[in-house]
Design a protein around this motif. Sequence first.
Motif, mmCIF file in Angstrom:
data_model
loop_
_atom_site.group_PDB
_atom_site.id
_atom_site.type_symbol
_atom_site.label_atom_id
_atom_site.label_comp_id
_atom_site.label_asym_id
_atom_site.label_seq_id
_atom_site.Cartn_x
_atom_site.Cartn_y
_atom_site.Cartn_z
ATOM 1 N N GLY A 1 -4.463 14.120 8.666
ATOM 2 C CA GLY A 1 -3.631 13.173 7.950
ATOM 3 C C GLY A 1 -3.637 11.835 8.657
ATOM 4 N N THR A 2 -2.651 11.006 8.354
ATOM 5 C CA THR A 2 -2.494 9.731 9.047
ATOM 6 C C THR A 2 -1.001 9.471 9.168
ATOM 7 O OG1 THR A 2 -2.928 7.345 8.962
ATOM 8 C CG2 THR A 2 -2.779 8.473 6.856
ATOM 9 N N GLY A 3 -0.535 9.218 10.386
ATOM 10 C CA GLY A 3 0.899 9.151 10.603
ATOM 11 C C GLY A 3 1.520 10.476 10.204
ATOM 12 N N ASP A 4 2.617 10.411 9.459
ATOM 13 C CA ASP A 4 3.212 11.673 8.994
ATOM 14 C C ASP A 4 2.765 12.031 7.580
ATOM 15 O OD1 ASP A 4 4.671 9.921 7.415
ATOM 16 O OD2 ASP A 4 6.599 10.888 7.798
ATOM 17 N N PHE A 5 1.763 11.331 7.078
ATOM 18 C CA PHE A 5 1.178 11.688 5.781
ATOM 19 C C PHE A 5 0.157 12.801 6.021
ATOM 20 C CE2 PHE A 5 -2.414 11.075 2.777
ATOM 21 C CZ PHE A 5 -1.770 11.457 1.619
ATOM 22 N N LYS A 6 0.504 14.000 5.618
ATOM 23 C CA LYS A 6 -0.344 15.154 5.869
ATOM 24 C C LYS A 6 -0.295 16.118 4.683
ATOM 25 C CE LYS A 6 0.779 15.024 10.834
ATOM 26 N NZ LYS A 6 -0.465 14.401 11.273
ATOM 27 N N ALA A 7 -1.364 16.896 4.569
ATOM 28 C CA ALA A 7 -1.399 17.945 3.552
ATOM 29 C C ALA A 7 -0.618 19.164 4.037
ATOM 30 C CB ALA A 7 -2.836 18.330 3.246
ATOM 31 N N ASP A 8 -0.218 19.964 3.079
ATOM 32 C CA ASP A 8 0.457 21.234 3.373
ATOM 33 C C ASP A 8 -0.481 22.361 2.939
ATOM 34 O OD1 ASP A 8 1.985 23.485 3.563
ATOM 35 O OD2 ASP A 8 3.581 22.814 2.219
ATOM 36 N N ASP B 1 0.817 -1.216 0.000
ATOM 37 C CA ASP B 1 0.000 0.000 0.000
ATOM 38 C C ASP B 1 0.850 1.265 0.000
ATOM 39 O OD1 ASP B 1 -2.626 -1.156 -0.092
ATOM 40 O OD2 ASP B 1 -2.316 -1.811 1.968
ATOM 41 N N PRO B 2 1.928 1.342 0.796
ATOM 42 C CA PRO B 2 2.755 2.551 0.729
ATOM 43 C C PRO B 2 3.291 2.846 -0.667
ATOM 44 C CG PRO B 2 3.275 1.333 2.720
ATOM 45 C CD PRO B 2 2.331 0.475 1.927
ATOM 46 N N THR B 3 3.777 1.830 -1.371
ATOM 47 C CA THR B 3 4.327 2.108 -2.702
ATOM 48 C C THR B 3 3.233 2.495 -3.690
ATOM 49 O OG1 THR B 3 5.824 1.349 -4.426
ATOM 50 C CG2 THR B 3 4.307 -0.294 -3.570
ATOM 51 N N MET B 4 2.039 1.906 -3.553
ATOM 52 C CA MET B 4 0.948 2.273 -4.446
ATOM 53 C C MET B 4 0.535 3.726 -4.243
ATOM 54 S SD MET B 4 0.360 -0.279 -6.399
ATOM 55 C CE MET B 4 -1.167 0.323 -7.103
ATOM 56 N N TRP B 5 0.277 4.104 -2.992
ATOM 57 C CA TRP B 5 -0.164 5.469 -2.724
ATOM 58 C C TRP B 5 0.918 6.481 -3.083
ATOM 59 C CZ3 TRP B 5 -5.039 6.366 -2.388
ATOM 60 C CH2 TRP B 5 -5.909 5.448 -1.783
ATOM 61 N N ARG B 6 2.163 6.172 -2.772
ATOM 62 C CA ARG B 6 3.242 7.112 -3.066
ATOM 63 C C ARG B 6 3.326 7.416 -4.547
ATOM 64 N NH1 ARG B 6 8.011 7.908 -5.067
ATOM 65 N NH2 ARG B 6 7.989 5.833 -6.002
ATOM 66 N N TRP C 1 4.088 6.519 4.203
ATOM 67 C CA TRP C 1 2.830 6.543 3.432
ATOM 68 C C TRP C 1 1.797 5.612 4.060
ATOM 69 C CZ3 TRP C 1 2.325 10.202 -0.322
ATOM 70 C CH2 TRP C 1 3.496 10.812 -0.751
ATOM 71 N N THR C 2 1.399 5.920 5.274
ATOM 72 C CA THR C 2 0.595 5.012 6.097
ATOM 73 C C THR C 2 -0.903 5.096 5.822
ATOM 74 O OG1 THR C 2 0.631 6.696 7.834
ATOM 75 C CG2 THR C 2 2.273 4.936 7.973
ATOM 76 N N ILE C 3 -1.303 5.282 4.604
ATOM 77 C CA ILE C 3 -2.729 5.341 4.266
ATOM 78 C C ILE C 3 -3.354 3.956 4.361
ATOM 79 C CG2 ILE C 3 -4.407 6.041 2.508
ATOM 80 C CD1 ILE C 3 -2.084 7.811 1.361
ATOM 81 N N GLY C 4 -2.647 2.951 3.891
ATOM 82 C CA GLY C 4 -3.094 1.576 4.046
ATOM 83 C C GLY C 4 -4.166 1.152 3.054
ATOM 84 N N ASP C 5 -4.822 0.051 3.372
ATOM 85 C CA ASP C 5 -5.890 -0.527 2.559
ATOM 86 C C ASP C 5 -7.177 0.236 2.858
ATOM 87 O OD1 ASP C 5 -7.843 -2.047 1.337
ATOM 88 O OD2 ASP C 5 -7.310 -3.932 2.316
ATOM 89 N N THR C 6 -7.735 0.894 1.855
ATOM 90 C CA THR C 6 -8.940 1.710 2.060
ATOM 91 C C THR C 6 -10.198 1.030 1.515
ATOM 92 O OG1 THR C 6 -8.430 2.917 0.010
ATOM 93 C CG2 THR C 6 -7.675 3.894 2.084
ATOM 94 N N SER D 1 2.273 14.816 1.699
ATOM 95 C CA SER D 1 3.498 14.036 1.578
ATOM 96 C C SER D 1 3.719 13.235 2.854
ATOM 97 C CB SER D 1 4.698 14.947 1.326
ATOM 98 O OG SER D 1 4.900 15.809 2.440
ATOM 99 N N SER D 2 4.694 12.353 2.804
ATOM 100 C CA SER D 2 5.087 11.542 3.953
ATOM 101 C C SER D 2 6.594 11.654 4.103
ATOM 102 C CB SER D 2 4.665 10.078 3.755
ATOM 103 O OG SER D 2 5.119 9.254 4.796
#
Length: 576
Positions: A498-505, A139-144, A429-434, A423-424
């Motif tokens: 966000g989730t973890g350090d994945f956040k908008a700016d 999931d991290p590589t897909m979302w990234r 990229w801890t978005i995971g399986d949605t 960004s993370s």
Amino acid sequence: MAETILDTIAPEVAADDAPDPAVPVGLSGASLTTLAAGLALAACSGGGAGGTGASAGGSPTPTPATPTPTPIAAAAASRFLGQATMGATKGEIASVQSLGFDGWITQQFAQPRATSHWDWLVANGYNVAANINNTAGFDPTMWRQMIAEPDQLRQRVGIALSEMLVVGIDGLTLNWKQFAGAAYFDVLLDNAFGNFRTLLGAITTNAAMASFLTFLGNKKANTATGSQPDENYARELMQLFTLGLYQLNPDGSVKTSGGKPLETYTPADVSGLARVFTGLNLASSVSTTPDRHRAPLVMTASQHESGASSFLGTTIPAGTEGMAAVNLALDAIFAHSNVPPFVSKQLIQRMVTSNPSPAYVARVAAVFANNGAGVRGDMKAVIRAILLDAEARDVTAVTGTNTGKLREPVLRLTGWARAFSASSPSNAWTIGDTSSSSTRLAQSIGHSVTVFNFFRPGYTPANTAISAAGLVAPEFQITNELSVVAYINYMQALIANGTGDFKADYSTILTLAGDSQALVDEVNLVLANGQLSSATIAAIKGAVDSIANTGATGPSNRVMTAILLTMASPDYLTFR
């Protein structure tokens, strides 16, 4: 105030639905009907400019002056990016305005992949023994890649292909599932701008596809035991990947005889084709590393059917070497007349509109059949034809009642992330399986449970104006009251925290927090591709104005309210 605004944007809440305290007020009863209203009906001409181009008299036609290129408005550029990318950004909007639609496509075609999914997993240490039996890293590589990579046209086409040529990693019977899934998506992305026939060969010899559709280690018939070759891949290759169930005209319409549709293939064709896909195995028996999942499958001669195989009017002679037989079979399928309209229509549906006119399908299918230089299956030519077609670029389509499509949930998330530079920094990229329809998006790329994808291209929601008009709306197959509420709740938390350090700016858009009109206009342009109606803009502006632009949280609350209400509005959810 929030209740008033949300009820304005989503008006058809069931009167007897009691609000759920865990759900934002005004959205607890959000219904399928509410969303369906944004997609419905009537037929569009799909035509072109009138006139024959010939002069009535005998005088030669004067050579016209070279026209001055019409400047591309920011909203038109953003709308184009809504079709061609995983989400618009201010920078990409400016790029389209500068290069033009065709120039931007050419630039994207020239961009190499920065990092493959496989190489990213290795570089980030996921190829350790502890991950041999899990999906860590997938999931991290897909979302990234969907969010951060600059080759956005490739990413969008790759996702479209993944929803046609489906593999779900949770259904794999392999170890190192994350690497097997990564290798499969790398095949799609690496071939997104190549030739469709090459892509067919690559997925046929891919370990993840062979596992998902159960032809890995498929053996020839055994007369002693009565066993027969597995028919799964042969069937889905024809039904879902290339031909469809019924014979098609060049415009995608179904051929009939006596009022009944003509079938494309028979059970005998499936059985005959299945004989070809025997003997394919992993290239190595070494399972302590994931490397064998990246290598193409190899042919085991003793397991391959050596007799003649007949299907679709084609016969592969007895004694044909196994891999040669596979290639002959794929050549025969690729040459079938159904392939251009079948593939072209689904790509149009995934990128532009759920209900393309027959003329639109026919124009793109003609390019698929011949790119102008005698080449069949040229993906670059097909993609260009899809995105530059008059039906795709017609800005008046935003007011049409049968044009456009419901935004896929994943595209909503990536669109928000790209619009506001999410960004993370840790690369987690801890978005995971949605995939959850009760707590998340009801969709997560690479996690389809079946080869039929999260939704089918011919799906129409029953008992709606859409079905009454004879239209389809594929994404509604994963849309209901529960999934709508889950989506809003999930995005509300993601937008804010966000989730973890994945956040908008939000640093840039926060500069507009004090000017509600400028703020809503900016969100409309970058996130909603300029498609919010004046009524929706006024409603969202009213909600923003109800929040004081003071204190430590006032500006950010105004910004996040504008974003969330935009993403909850039918104007945004129904992309046109």
